[in-house]
Motif scaffolding. Structure first.
Motif, PDB file in Angstrom:
ATOM      1  N   UNK B 158       0.839  -1.204   0.000  1.00  0.00           N
ATOM      2  CA  UNK B 158       0.000   0.000   0.000  1.00  0.00           C
ATOM      3  C   UNK B 158       0.868   1.246   0.000  1.00  0.00           C
ATOM      4  N   UNK B 159       1.852   1.300   0.900  1.00  0.00           N
ATOM      5  CA  UNK B 159       2.708   2.479   0.945  1.00  0.00           C
ATOM      6  C   UNK B 159       3.574   2.606  -0.299  1.00  0.00           C
ATOM      7  N   UNK B 167       3.091  10.337  -2.071  1.00  0.00           N
ATOM      8  CA  UNK B 167       2.576  10.443  -0.703  1.00  0.00           C
ATOM      9  C   UNK B 167       3.576   9.861   0.288  1.00  0.00           C
ATOM     10  N   UNK B 168       3.608  10.474   1.461  1.00  0.00           N
ATOM     11  CA  UNK B 168       4.485   9.985   2.523  1.00  0.00           C
ATOM     12  C   UNK B 168       4.008   8.613   2.994  1.00  0.00           C
ATOM     13  N   UNK B 169       4.923   7.726   3.397  1.00  0.00           N
ATOM     14  CA  UNK B 169       4.490   6.446   3.964  1.00  0.00           C
ATOM     15  C   UNK B 169       3.653   6.664   5.222  1.00  0.00           C
ATOM     16  N   UNK B 170       2.637   5.826   5.389  1.00  0.00           N
ATOM     17  CA  UNK B 170       1.722   5.962   6.518  1.00  0.00           C
ATOM     18  C   UNK B 170       1.749   4.667   7.315  1.00  0.00           C
ATOM     19  N   UNK B 171       1.757   4.772   8.649  1.00  0.00           N
ATOM     20  CA  UNK B 171       1.626   3.575   9.493  1.00  0.00           C
ATOM     21  C   UNK B 171       0.134   3.284   9.632  1.00  0.00           C
TER      22      UNK B 171
END
Lengths: 312, 316
Positions: B158-159, B167-171
């Motif tokens: 997904x990331x 887009x910045x990686x998201x946890x």
């Protein structure tokens, strides 16, 4: 009340359907209504593109799991996200997971409990539904209202007292403990009753005049006319119990008695960062039902459409 | 009335045993025996594993019972008073309602889009159906394993996909801002296929003549969709929405397995809270009281839906 939520089941099969009738019915199904075939207009192309994007999005999590399961742990844990592993594909993860042995035990437990649940549910629900449909016994209306009304009760509400009941009965960590509470399916009783209501009563009356008892009429006349609905209910109950998580999770602590969904949940933490093995395990757990689906695709889709609204 | 009169008539002419009233009465008794014989197996299970626990739970909710058996005296409505003042319980209710709102809309709309597009009749029907329906065949544990891996902050697909768009990686599952959305996406992927099949079946029941007539009147595909397809599907949409809301309110499995209710209780549902107070906190009485508050919510929602749908005449 919930009765309003349910769709009517299909009409029972006519006992003497000729070959030509069956063929006509098939043709009619093939030429089913379409809301307009897509042409290569901009709109048609857009429709195809959206459908493709949706289908690909829905398949990607599967494909990614399969790809991961075929990597070595080193490749699976590599920070460069890639579909093709640097060190080639391997079945190592599968070999390791199968060597642990638990997966096969859990698959057997799931199969055994789901089959027994399906059989018991089918027997008791069919008998009850037939009585509700055909036999004018004292207390029938009240009992039917109670059974149908119980559809509204979320099973989760009773789960804690149910656990302590099983503790009292010494059924925690047993197959029966897993099975017994799962055989109550009031929604299926309703679906079956509606089906029986549609069978012409003349057939049964003729047999009863000839002296056949209730049970005999039920077994030799009613059941053979009900194959389609029995198949639909079985499929629905089987899929539901195969995947049921909360109750088997609560009632089993012994690893040897766990069903597949429960075992999978406990092993997740044990495997830690072994991504390839995690995915191999998930794929192995998913396979049986997917294979069953591929074989019986048509019946399952029809069964879901028939009983689906009643079963959730 | 008739049943009260019939016996006296019958006994009045008892000697001629074959009066119609007596025969009816005898037949009725035989029917009652047969009827209860048929329903008995179901009733036994129904009472033992549904009625008994439901009533016992109701009783427990008025006691201070714990796992050790201590505190089994009746304490009235104290548990209910505590539940209604319990911030954690209200938070779990809020999470449950939020999950229901977020998941129900896409579960209806995406299913409808899928069904309409598949029903256009493109080649490869079985492949489309398989793609959309297959996830429904998975156990919640498999779905959770798949998506925890998809959402992995460093290694997940997904990331790496959203990264293509800068887009910045998201946890996804560890950040309270995204955890619920992450769970909802996985849920939509998992269960939309079921609604898709119901819509597909309904679409195939719309008579072709209606489209032919509309085409003769010069209606284009969009016009036909909005003036024929959507209205014809209204009963199905109402049913799917009703069942979906009730199913979503009972959410537990995938949330428990993907986030454990975290981070910091941001995704903990009511069923999980019931489970935790009962099995981790060992407070049976209190847990039962929350169960009944939850049950009351479900009943209210059902009644509201029933009133709404019968007013709209969608119960055909």
């Amino acid at each position: 009340m919930s009765s309003q939520l349910l769709t009517a089941p299909p009409a029972p099969e006519s006992p003497a359907r000729t070959g030509r009738d069956a063929r006509n019915a098939r043709n009619a199904r093939r030429a089913r209504p379409k809301s307009g075939r897509p042409r290569l207009t901009p709109g048609g192309i857009a429709a195809i593109v959206v459908l493709l994007v949706l289908a690909v999005s829905w398949l990607v999590p599967f494909a990614w799991a399969v790809a991961t399961s075929l990597k070595s742990e080193a490749d699976a844990g590599s920070t460069t996200v890639s579909w093709i592993p640097a060190h080639g594909f391997t079945f190592d993860a599968y070999t390791k997971v199968l060597a642990e042995g638990n997966v096969l035990t859990w698959t057997f437990n799931s199969l055994f409990t789901s089959v027994v649940i399906t059989v018991i549910t089918l027997v008791i629900s069919t008998l009850a539904a037939y009585a509700f449909s055909r036999i004018d016994f004292r207390g029938r209306k009240l009992l039917f209202v109670i059974v149908i009304g119980s559809i509204i009760i979320p099973p989760q509400v009773a789960i804690i007292p149910l656990f302590y009941e099983m503790l009292t009965l010494n059924l925690v960590d047993t197959y029966w403990g897993i099975i017994l509470p799962q055989v109550i399916a009031p929604a299926m009783v309703f679906v079956l009753k509606k089906f029986f209501d549609q069978i012409p009563i003349e057939l049964e009356e003729a047999a009863r005049v000839d002296g056949a008892g209730r049970l005999r009429v039920f077994l030799t006349i009613v059941l053979p006319l009900s194959k389609s609905i029995l198949a639909a209910v079985s499929i629905f109950v089987f899929i539901w119990s195969w995947n049921n998580f909360l109750w088997p999770f609560i009632i089993t602590n012994d690893t040897a008695l766990m069903t597949l969904p429960v075992g999978l949940q406990t092993v997740k933490s044990a495997f830690g960062v072994q991504y390839a093995q995690n995915m191999a395990l998930a794929i192995l757990a998913a396979l049986p039902l997917i294979i069953v689906f591929l074989i019986f695709q048509r019946q399952i889709i029809k069964g879901i459409a028939t009983t689906g609204l009643g079963g959730q | 009335m008739t049943t009260a009169v019939a016996p006296s008539t019958a006994s009045g002419v008892a000697a001629t045993s074959a009066t119609p009233a007596l025969r009816v009465q005898r037949r009725k008794r035989r029917e009652t025996g047969a009827g209860w014989g048929f329903v008995a197996p179901f009733v036994v299970f129904f009472v033992a594993f549904l009625v008994v626990p439901v009533l016992w739970g109701l009783y427990l909710s008025f006691t201070g019972r714990t796992l050790t058996g201590a505190g089994s005296e009746v304490i009235g409505f104290a548990n209910y008073a505590e539940a209604l003042a319990d911030a954690d319980m209200w938070r779990s209710m809020g999470n449950t309602v939020w999950f229901t709102v977020l998941s129900t809309v896409p579960l209806v709309v995406v299913a409808l889009v899928m069904a309409v597009l598949v029903n256009l009749g493109l080649p490869g029907q079985w492949l489309w159906r398989l793609s959309f329906f297959m996830p429904f065949l998975l156990a919640s544990s498999v779905v959770s394993l798949f998506w925890v891996w998809m959402y992995n902050p460093q290694l997940g697909l997904v990331n790496s996909f959203t990264g293509i768009f800068g887009m910045e990686p998201v946890a996804w599952l560890q950040d309270p801002r995204y955890a619920m959305v992450g769970v909802v996406i996985a849920t939509v992927w998992w269960t939309v296929g079921f609604n898709f099949l119901l819509y597909l079946a309904a679409l195939q029941n719309i008579p072709e003549q209606q489209y032919e007539a509309a085409a003769l009147d010069g209606a284009g595909p969009w016009r036909a969709f909005f003036s024929i397809t959507l209205p014809q599907l209204t009963p199905t949409t109402v049913l799917i929405a009703i069942l979906q809301i009730l199913a979503s309110l009972k959410v537990f499995d995938q949330i428990y397995q993907m986030t454990g209710g975290g981070p910091g209780g941001a995704t903990r549902s009511t069923v999980e809270y019931i489970f935790e107070t009962g099995f981790t906190g060992y407070r049976l009485g209190y847990s039962s009281a929350i169960s009944y508050v939850f049950f009351a919510l479900i009943v209210l929602v059902t009644i509201a839906q029933f009133a709404f749908s019968s007013r709209n005449g969608a119960n055909s």
